[in-house]
Design an enzyme around this catalytic site. Structure first.
Site, short mmCIF file in Angstrom:
data_model
loop_
_atom_site.label_atom_id
_atom_site.label_comp_id
_atom_site.label_asym_id
_atom_site.label_seq_id
_atom_site.Cartn_x
_atom_site.Cartn_y
_atom_site.Cartn_z
N ARG A 184 0.37 -0.77 0.07
CA ARG A 184 -0.47 -0.01 0.41
C ARG A 184 0.66 1.23 -0.31
O ARG A 184 0.61 2.09 0.81
CB ARG A 184 -1.11 0.49 1.21
CG ARG A 184 -1.39 -1.29 1.45
CD ARG A 184 -2.95 -0.83 0.44
NE ARG A 184 -3.91 -2.37 0.14
CZ ARG A 184 -3.88 -3.05 -0.44
NH1 ARG A 184 -2.97 -3.50 -0.79
NH2 ARG A 184 -4.80 -4.05 0.29
N SER A 256 -10.76 -0.46 2.93
CA SER A 256 -10.52 -0.81 3.65
C SER A 256 -9.34 0.33 4.48
O SER A 256 -9.13 0.83 3.85
CB SER A 256 -8.89 -1.69 3.35
OG SER A 256 -9.47 -2.73 3.92
N GLU A 352 -5.65 3.38 6.02
CA GLU A 352 -5.57 3.09 4.54
C GLU A 352 -5.27 4.85 3.54
O GLU A 352 -4.86 5.20 2.45
CB GLU A 352 -5.52 2.20 3.87
CG GLU A 352 -5.36 1.88 2.39
CD GLU A 352 -6.39 0.73 1.94
OE1 GLU A 352 -5.51 -0.65 1.97
OE2 GLU A 352 -6.19 1.08 1.20
P1 FAD Z 1 -8.27 8.75 -5.36
O1 FAD Z 1 -9.38 7.83 -4.16
O2 FAD Z 1 -9.15 9.35 -5.98
O3 FAD Z 1 -7.28 9.42 -4.68
C1 FAD Z 1 -6.08 8.13 -4.92
C2 FAD Z 1 -4.71 8.44 -3.48
O4 FAD Z 1 -4.11 8.92 -5.24
C3 FAD Z 1 -5.41 9.80 -3.68
O5 FAD Z 1 -3.94 10.40 -2.56
C4 FAD Z 1 -5.12 10.68 -5.08
O6 FAD Z 1 -4.17 12.38 -4.66
C5 FAD Z 1 -4.08 10.11 -5.37
N1 FAD Z 1 -4.07 9.59 -7.26
C6 FAD Z 1 -5.21 9.45 -7.70
N2 FAD Z 1 -5.13 9.67 -9.27
C7 FAD Z 1 -3.25 9.98 -9.11
C8 FAD Z 1 -3.47 10.76 -10.56
N3 FAD Z 1 -3.36 10.19 -11.82
N4 FAD Z 1 -1.65 10.95 -10.56
C9 FAD Z 1 -1.41 11.36 -8.98
N5 FAD Z 1 -1.89 11.12 -8.19
C10 FAD Z 1 -3.59 10.77 -7.94
N6 FAD Z 1 -7.63 -1.25 -2.96
C11 FAD Z 1 -6.89 -2.10 -2.87
O7 FAD Z 1 -5.41 -2.29 -2.58
N7 FAD Z 1 -6.81 -3.27 -3.01
C12 FAD Z 1 -8.34 -3.21 -2.69
O8 FAD Z 1 -8.89 -4.81 -2.30
C13 FAD Z 1 -9.03 -2.41 -2.40
N8 FAD Z 1 -10.73 -2.21 -2.58
C14 FAD Z 1 -11.58 -1.33 -2.53
C15 FAD Z 1 -12.73 -1.40 -2.00
C16 FAD Z 1 -14.17 -0.41 -2.31
C17 FAD Z 1 -15.16 -0.92 -2.21
C18 FAD Z 1 -13.21 0.88 -1.71
C19 FAD Z 1 -14.74 1.67 -2.17
C20 FAD Z 1 -12.12 0.78 -2.27
C21 FAD Z 1 -11.23 0.23 -2.36
N9 FAD Z 1 -9.92 -0.08 -2.59
C22 FAD Z 1 -9.08 -1.16 -2.26
C23 FAD Z 1 -9.21 1.46 -2.06
C24 FAD Z 1 -9.19 2.24 -4.16
O9 FAD Z 1 -10.28 1.13 -4.59
C25 FAD Z 1 -7.91 1.89 -4.63
O10 FAD Z 1 -6.82 3.16 -3.76
C26 FAD Z 1 -8.16 3.31 -5.46
O11 FAD Z 1 -6.82 2.80 -6.11
C27 FAD Z 1 -8.67 4.28 -5.56
O12 FAD Z 1 -8.31 4.77 -7.08
P2 FAD Z 1 -9.62 6.25 -7.05
O13 FAD Z 1 -9.16 6.57 -8.54
O14 FAD Z 1 -10.57 6.11 -6.47
O15 FAD Z 1 -8.21 7.25 -6.22
N1 EPU Z 2 -11.55 -10.91 9.83
C1 EPU Z 2 -11.96 -10.89 10.70
N2 EPU Z 2 -13.32 -10.24 11.43
C2 EPU Z 2 -13.42 -9.07 9.72
C3 EPU Z 2 -13.03 -8.58 8.84
C4 EPU Z 2 -12.01 -10.09 8.78
O1 EPU Z 2 -11.86 -11.53 11.78
O2 EPU Z 2 -14.28 -8.19 10.51
C5 EPU Z 2 -10.00 -11.95 9.44
C6 EPU Z 2 -10.74 -12.87 8.53
O3 EPU Z 2 -11.28 -14.11 8.59
C7 EPU Z 2 -9.53 -13.29 7.45
C8 EPU Z 2 -8.58 -11.99 7.27
O4 EPU Z 2 -8.97 -10.95 9.00
O5 EPU Z 2 -8.58 -14.30 8.16
C9 EPU Z 2 -8.59 -10.68 6.50
O6 EPU Z 2 -9.28 -11.04 6.06
P1 EPU Z 2 -9.63 -10.65 4.28
O7 EPU Z 2 -9.75 -11.92 3.64
O8 EPU Z 2 -11.44 -9.63 4.34
O9 EPU Z 2 -8.62 -9.05 4.08
P2 EPU Z 2 -8.67 -8.55 4.77
O10 EPU Z 2 -6.67 -8.25 5.22
O11 EPU Z 2 -8.93 -7.24 5.58
C10 EPU Z 2 -7.19 -7.09 2.07
C11 EPU Z 2 -7.13 -6.10 1.89
C12 EPU Z 2 -8.58 -5.73 1.14
C13 EPU Z 2 -7.94 -6.68 0.01
C14 EPU Z 2 -8.28 -8.10 0.79
C15 EPU Z 2 -8.17 -9.21 0.05
C16 EPU Z 2 -5.33 -4.61 2.85
C17 EPU Z 2 -5.09 -3.43 4.28
N3 EPU Z 2 -6.90 -4.94 2.52
O12 EPU Z 2 -8.28 -7.02 3.23
O13 EPU Z 2 -8.14 -4.28 0.19
O14 EPU Z 2 -8.99 -7.23 -0.99
O15 EPU Z 2 -6.83 -7.49 1.69
O16 EPU Z 2 -6.45 -9.65 -0.64
O17 EPU Z 2 -4.56 -4.73 2.86
C18 EPU Z 2 -8.10 -1.91 0.08
O18 EPU Z 2 -7.17 -1.82 0.62
O19 EPU Z 2 -9.26 -0.66 0.18
C19 EPU Z 2 -8.73 -3.23 0.61
C20 EPU Z 2 -9.80 -3.50 0.49
#
Ligand code: FAD
Ligand code: EPU
Length: 356
Positions: A184, A256, A352
């Site tokens: 991240r 997250s 995050e």
């Molecule tokens: P923004 O929220 O608009 O910006 C995020 C950051 O990037 C800010 O600091 C912004 O200034 C910068 N930025 C954006 N665009 C640019 C650009 N073109 N040039 C320079 N800087 C820029 N993240 C994960 O890693 N894994 C996941 O599984 C995951 N699951 C998600 C699930 C949900 C439901 C949600 C809501 C979010 C999740 N995220 C996850 C977080 C998010 O989707 C990612 O971080 C994504 O890359 C953000 O993209 P954005 O375009 O919305 O960025």
């Molecule tokens: N868990 C609990 N209780 C909860 C949530 C999770 O006990 O309420 C336990 C789960 O049972 C599991 C462990 O925690 O054993 C990990 O949970 P999960 O697999 O849902 O993944 P996470 O660690 O919570 C991370 C990333 C996600 C990504 C998933 C899948 C971070 C901060 N988050 O979540 O990314 O989608 O793994 O790879 O690294 C994001 O960054 O926004 C994001 C959604």
């Protein structure tokens, strides 16, 4: 030049973009926080960035405004109105730019939706990004925190990117090493923060595709599928995500809310002795990653709320907007969770999303 909203500097005959005043960001952040930006500019091309650079050079008032580079707003917490300039990444376009017997190079503009890119590659039998299906946001934001999910981080398929330096007014490229990717993390959260606008990203996708099924939950879902295709892996990832993550179109959230904390294995082992059910994963660098969702869950926060912000009932790592949440409400809940986890486990949680 005076601080007017329509600078006269135009690099060529294309109509200049328009700097808009008092612009609502409510629909531009997935948490659904109602906040205003003092100035807003949609960026569709490098020409727009060149125009912006000229405008910043000519207008000291504009140049002094804080900047927020905005993609899909899915990793942001707006803590209040933004007294600055929002630069919204809106460029389009995806193309194959090269191929050899090892890999295919695919370039996408920063404003392309991340999941749209994943679907585009899968439709052409170009595997690699399927584990990252359905992550919200844009291509341009993906390198910022090196998005990751289900056993894959973006850096694995990253080749290079082009960015625009707002200070010097020029484009530059960075390869994988130059981006200093981490969990991240990347150089864009540090040295280049708010200074480099990512313009496009190039991915290197292998010609010989292998599914990545290391993530236990994904392997379980696909256990009955012999030789899963990249489309089946993508569908499985989507199904898991839809089962436990809230759809931002329905309920406001930023994914997250905290990073999974990295601690020493010694600290992890001490915690394990006290809490045998603790979820953790050894890291290649000798540290251990703790599941923050588990820590928060154990503190009893899952499904609870403080005012208009809640902890999602299916995933304790996700904070949700229950309606009308303001930045201060989000911070209040986040601080309460951090304090509880620190007190019970001695582990600090780091948010995050980017706080604005
Ligand atoms: P923004 O929220 O608009 O910006 C995020 C950051 O990037 C800010 O600091 C912004 O200034 C910068 N930025 C954006 N665009 C640019 C650009 N073109 N040039 C320079 N800087 C820029 N993240 C994960 O890693 N894994 C996941 O599984 C995951 N699951 C998600 C699930 C949900 C439901 C949600 C809501 C979010 C999740 N995220 C996850 C977080 C998010 O989707 C990612 O971080 C994504 O890359 C953000 O993209 P954005 O375009 O919305 O960025
Ligand atoms: N868990 C609990 N209780 C909860 C949530 C999770 O006990 O309420 C336990 C789960 O049972 C599991 C462990 O925690 O054993 C990990 O949970 P999960 O697999 O849902 O993944 P996470 O660690 O919570 C991370 C990333 C996600 C990504 C998933 C899948 C971070 C901060 N988050 O979540 O990314 O989608 O793994 O790879 O690294 C994001 O960054 O926004 C994001 C959604």
């Amino acid at each position: 030049m005076p601080s007017s909203l329509t600078p006269t500097v135009t690099p060529n005959s294309i109509p200049p973009p328009t700097l808009q005043p008092d612009f609502s960001l409510r629909t531009l952040n997935t948490f659904g926080i109602d906040a205003m930006a003092e100035r807003y500019l949609a960026l569709h091309s490098v020409t727009d960035l060149q125009w912006l650079h000229a405008a910043l050079q000519a207008d000291p008032v504009l140049a002094r405004l804080p900047r927020l580079i905005l993609g899909g707003g899915s990793n942001l917490v707006l803590t209040g109105d933004f007294h600055g300039l929002v630069l919204h990444s809106c460029s389009r376009g995806i193309a194959v730019i090269g191929q050899d017997d090892q890999c295919t190079l695919v370039r996408a503009a920063a404003g392309v939706g991340w999941h749209e890119l994943v679907n585009w590659t899968l439709a052409r039998q170009l595997g690699g990004l399927e584990n990252l299906s359905l992550i919200p946001g844009t291509v341009g934001a993906a390198p910022i925190q090196n998005i990751g999910a289900y056993g894959v981080e973006m850096e694995r398929y990253f080749h290079a990117l082009t960015a625009f330096d707002l200070e010097r007014g020029c484009l530059f490229t960075l390869d994988r090493a130059g981006c200093r990717f981490g969990y991240r993390d990347s150089i864009f959260k540090h040295d280049w923060r708010d200074r480099a606008v990512i313009v496009d990203v190039t991915f290197t996708l292998p010609r010989q595709w292998q599914p990545e099924l290391r993530y236990a939950e994904l392997a379980t879902v696909l256990a009955q599928t012999t030789d899963p295709t990249m489309q089946q892996v993508s569908a499985a990832v989507i199904a898991i995500r839809q089962r436990k993550l809230p759809d931002p179109a329905v309920i406001g959230n930023a994914g997250s809310f905290f990073k999974n904390p990295l601690v020493s294995r010694v600290q992890r082992d001490a915690l394990l002795a006290q809490h045998p059910a603790l979820v953790s994963h050894d890291q290649p660098d000798g540290s251990a990653k703790l599941a923050a969702g588990w820590l928060i869950d154990q503190c009893g926060w899952k499904g609870r709320a403080l005012g208009p912000v809640g902890v999602y009932h299916k995933q304790a790592l996700v904070l949700v907007n229950l309606g009308g949440a303001r930045g201060a409400d989000v911070l209040q809940l986040a601080h309460a969770i951090q304090a509880d986890v620190l007190q019970r486990f001695g582990v600090p949680l780091e948010p995050e999303p980017t706080f604005v």
